[in-house]
Design a protein around this motif. Structure first.
Motif, PDB file in Angstrom:
ATOM      1  N   ARG A  59      40.598  54.664  34.890  1.00 21.41           N
ATOM      2  CA  ARG A  59      40.554  53.591  35.879  1.00 21.41           C
ATOM      3  C   ARG A  59      39.132  53.164  36.185  1.00 21.41           C
ATOM      4  O   ARG A  59      38.888  51.994  36.489  1.00 21.41           O
ATOM      5  CB  ARG A  59      41.263  54.027  37.149  1.00 21.41           C
ATOM      6  N   LEU A  62      37.973  50.533  33.816  1.00 25.16           N
ATOM      7  CA  LEU A  62      38.498  49.202  34.099  1.00 25.16           C
ATOM      8  C   LEU A  62      38.122  48.691  35.490  1.00 25.16           C
ATOM      9  O   LEU A  62      38.487  47.583  35.860  1.00 25.16           O
ATOM     10  CB  LEU A  62      40.017  49.211  33.969  1.00 25.16           C
ATOM     11  N   ILE A  64      39.286  49.772  38.351  1.00 31.21           N
ATOM     12  CA  ILE A  64      40.461  49.662  39.226  1.00 31.21           C
ATOM     13  C   ILE A  64      40.726  50.982  39.939  1.00 31.21           C
ATOM     14  O   ILE A  64      41.870  51.356  40.159  1.00 31.21           O
ATOM     15  CB  ILE A  64      41.724  49.212  38.462  1.00 31.21           C
ATOM     16  N   ARG A  99      37.121  41.021  35.454  1.00 29.04           N
ATOM     17  CA  ARG A  99      38.507  40.664  35.173  1.00 29.04           C
ATOM     18  C   ARG A  99      38.675  40.149  33.746  1.00 29.04           C
ATOM     19  O   ARG A  99      39.736  40.278  33.153  1.00 29.04           O
ATOM     20  CB  ARG A  99      39.006  39.631  36.181  1.00 29.04           C
ATOM     21  N   ARG A 102      39.147  43.289  31.745  1.00 30.05           N
ATOM     22  CA  ARG A 102      40.438  43.922  32.016  1.00 30.05           C
ATOM     23  C   ARG A 102      41.571  43.193  31.313  1.00 30.05           C
ATOM     24  O   ARG A 102      41.748  42.002  31.503  1.00 30.05           O
ATOM     25  CB  ARG A 102      40.717  43.830  33.510  1.00 30.05           C
TER      26      ARG A 102
ATOM     27  N   ARG B 230      46.715  44.745  38.199  1.00 29.77           N
ATOM     28  CA  ARG B 230      45.245  44.696  38.252  1.00 29.77           C
ATOM     29  C   ARG B 230      44.657  44.883  36.854  1.00 29.77           C
ATOM     30  O   ARG B 230      43.706  44.210  36.487  1.00 29.77           O
ATOM     31  CB  ARG B 230      44.710  45.799  39.147  1.00 29.77           C
ATOM     32  N   ALA B 231      45.244  45.804  36.098  1.00 34.26           N
ATOM     33  CA  ALA B 231      44.711  46.112  34.769  1.00 34.26           C
ATOM     34  C   ALA B 231      44.835  44.918  33.829  1.00 34.26           C
ATOM     35  O   ALA B 231      44.192  44.886  32.784  1.00 34.26           O
ATOM     36  CB  ALA B 231      45.424  47.323  34.183  1.00 34.26           C
ATOM     37  N   GLY B 233      43.905  42.017  34.649  1.00 32.40           N
ATOM     38  CA  GLY B 233      42.775  41.129  34.934  1.00 32.40           C
ATOM     39  C   GLY B 233      43.127  39.957  35.826  1.00 32.40           C
ATOM     40  O   GLY B 233      42.399  38.975  35.880  1.00 32.40           O
TER      41      GLY B 233
END
Lengths: 339, 329
Positions: A59, A62, A64, A99, A102, B230-231, B233
């Motif tokens: 995580r 990424l 997150i 983002r 991701r 969320r992963a 993006g």
């Protein structure tokens, strides 16, 4: 630290990553100085007991990590073609730059395919969302692409399945859909966080086969997080063994299995059930349990459970990583200098 | 799905029937009947009623007959759309209730919209920014709203607006429109008067729903599917609104079913305090005077409206939740 972009240079380099959770009771060092490299077309296995920081490492990459967790140190370098590499650890979690990484460049597959989908939208909706987030595809194109992806990951009748809800699919199918969703934007790095833990054994083997096939086709760099040494043996090229947020041993998969050096790695290997074992013998277990995060042992964090514990050595200082042959590393006072 | 709807509809009708029996029975429970209450009332003002008169009155309303005969006569007429004659007002019940029923509906509905409109964004904010100053502030205001009885609030608001704005906030209409027939101006006047009772009525419910929304959303925010989103993006606000909020909305939607009766019964005292022309005060008065056709009709209508509200919220829930929808297929 910019390294030369030679062929075979890692896509992703994690250096001394530290992710801490600032709680009222104190600081939890979930990830405490982990370093590793991931190469295109290769699989890095990260192995360890639950709570050792494997998932938080994924995580962190990424951006997150749930609050109050935070990356407090280290670097996460992502190399992208001819562009300058970018340190993901410096990008704000919700920034457009982060983002764009991701899902687009690094995608994640989760442990529980049931809980990892929303039950209020069709699987198609959730895949198409990822496609449209990172491309200019029209809804029609995105849908066609989603159907093609479902077909790639072996979902039968993808044109029909795309309009179904996650709860209408079996566990194995859900995990396939999850993989399709991760592949939606053609990422170069795929992180699979315990991808087979929630599945039954036959389905596990199918999903692992699928992941391996996709990796070969697409030259994916795969980070496979698991607590299952069997999965590591089958899938990984390189292995990182984690304990309490630290990488205690790193090396090629053959070296880890045939010449494990760290006592923790050895203990993990002993606890694999073997088909060759005499019937009705007790499976070796690892004594003790992971210490409470606020009650971290002084010195080497593994020393209270270690069978090679040396009084006055292991409980005094934290062993540094010692480089060995073929890029391997081990952090243990059995090797190298003692304090 | 059709079978489900039909089954629900039949159950709703059955429930309304049970309500009608209960309503009629409860109204007859207190000792005496309308005539005894009527005689007591008359003798209180000095007049007297002869025994013969009392008998003929009882005859007129059929009060001497057994319960089930009275009920049967009443319900047959109700089904035909005739709610009987109010004993106290000596006018048809429909006429006595008049605009009051839909004015009650209007106020309750306005309060409901207000509750939703406030509780939804505040609940989302409070959950996403848990333990922030804003969260604590809304929690504080919410608990005050929950703890203060709303008739007290109505009194305070009335006093304040009279003291500082010189405005009389009672009623739903200005005096010049009160008895006037319906016109565009009267509607505008009504809309101007509507916010205050709606706000007072909505306050308690809003506080309650903020807590529900906050708790639901806090649960959902920690679910793995949020991390999945969320992963991918997706921007954070879209992650929140599309996934956890959507899931938290479900129990939220089903609160309508219990919010509605709460609003209707809650409006009785407020209506008396604010002298609102709703059915609340009428119901209280009809119960005191044992005006059974009027009271029975009001209880039955409110019960029926609540059942209809629940039925609609069931349908909405079925429509919004794919899991319920697919279980039924």
């Amino acid at each position: 630290m910019v390294e030369p972009r030679a062929p075979g240079s890692p896509i992703l380099s994690v250096r001394d990553l530290k992710t801490y959770f600032q709680l009222d009771e104190g600081i939890v060092r979930a990830v405490d100085g982990v370093s590793f490299d991931v190469q295109a077309g290769r699989t890095l296995g990260i192995v360890g007991e639950s709570g050792c920081g494997k998932s938080i490492t994924a995580r962190s990459i990424l951006g997150i990590v749930d609050k109050p967790g935070r990356i407090v140190g280290g670097e996460i370098w992502l190399r992208r073609g001819a562009d300058q590499p970018v340190d993901l650890a410096t990008l704000p979690a919700n920034s457009a730059a982060m983002r764009a990484v991701r899902g687009k460049e690094i995608a994640l597959i989760f442990q529980e395919p049931m809980a990892s989908f929303s039950h209020y939208y069709t699987v198609g909706n959730q895949i198409i969302e990822a496609i449209r987030e990172h491309s200019d595809a029209t809804p029609r194109q995105a849908r066609d692409r989603a159907i093609a992806l479902l077909d790639t990951v072996g979902v039968p009748q993808p044109e029909r399945r795309i309009d179904e809800y996650p709860f209408q699919l079996s566990g194995g199918l859900r995990q396939r859909v999850m993989i399709a969703m991760a592949l939606a934007c053609d990422p170069r790095v795929l992180i699979a966080d315990e991808p087979t833990t929630a599945l039954d054994v036959t389905t596990q083997a199918q999903i692992l086969d699928l992941l391996r096939g996709l990796q070969q086709q697409r030259g994916l760099a795969l980070i496979l997080i698991t607590h299952d040494m069997g999965v590591i043996a089958e899938m990984a090229d390189d292995v990182v063994v984690m304990y309490l947020g630290r990488a205690v041993e790193k090396g090629k998969v053959d070296a880890i299995f045939h010449a494990p050096r760290h006592p923790y790695t050895r203990a993990l290997l002993r606890s694999i059930p073997s088909i060759m074992a005499a019937p009705r013998t007790k499976l070796a277990t690892l004594g003790g349990s992971i210490p409470h995060p606020f009650n971290r042992p002084a010195g080497c964090p593994f020393h209270p459970r270690c069978d090679a514990f040396m009084t006055g050595v292991c409980d005094r200082a934290v062993p540094a990583a010692l480089a060995g042959p073929d890029g391997s590393e081990v952090s243990c006072f059995l090797y190298g200098e003692r304090p | 799905m059709l079978a489900f709807t039909v089954r629900r509809l039949l159950l709703a009708i059955l429930t309304i029937w049970v309500i009608s029996v209960l309503a009629f029975a409860i109204i007859q429970l207190p000792p005496g009947d309308f005539v005894t209450a009527y005689i007591a009332q008359l003798s209180a003002s000095g007049a007297s009623v002869s025994e013969a008169e009392a008998v003929s009155l009882r005859e007129l309303y059929g009060l001497g007959q057994p319960f089930y005969v009275q009920y049967a006569k009443w319900i047959v007429r109700v089904i035909a759309g005739d709610f009987g004659v109010s004993m106290e007002w000596n006018r048809p019940v429909g006429e006595v209730i008049g605009d009051r029923l839909w004015l009650t509906m209007l106020i309750s509905f306005a309060a409901l919209i207000l509750i939703w409109g406030l509780a939804l964004p505040i609940g989302i904010y409070s959950a996403v920014r848990q333990y922030s100053i804003g969260d604590y502030l809304f929690t504080l205001i919410g608990f005050i709203g929950l703890a203060v009885p709303n008739f007290l609030l109505a009194l305070v608001v009335m006093y304040l607006s009279f003291r500082f704005f010189g405005a009389n906030v009672g009623g739903l209409f200005s005096s010049e429109y009160e008895l006037a027939g319906w016109s565009w101006d009267k509607v505008v006047d009504l809309i101007k008067h509507l916010p205050l009772p709606a706000i007072i009525l909505a306050l308690g419910g809003t506080a309650q729903l903020i807590r529900i929304m906050r708790a639901n959303l806090l649960d959902e925010l920690r679910r793995p599917y949020v991390v999945t989103a969320r992963a991918k993006g997706i921007p954070e606000y879209r992650v929140i609104l599309k996934y956890p909020v959507r899931a938290a909305l479900n129990p939220f939607a089903s609160t309508v079913a219990y919010l509605f009766p709460y609003l209707v019964s809650g409006s009785v005292i407020i209506s008396i305090v604010l002298s609102l022309p709703t059915v609340g005060p009428l119901l209280v008065r009809s119960l005191i005077s044992q005006d059974m056709f009027l009271a029975g009709t009001i209880v039955l209508l409110l019960g029926a409206l609540t059942v209809v509200g629940t039925f609609i919220s069931d349908l909405v829930l079925m429509w919004v939740d794919p899991r319920i929808r697919h279980q039924l297929d």
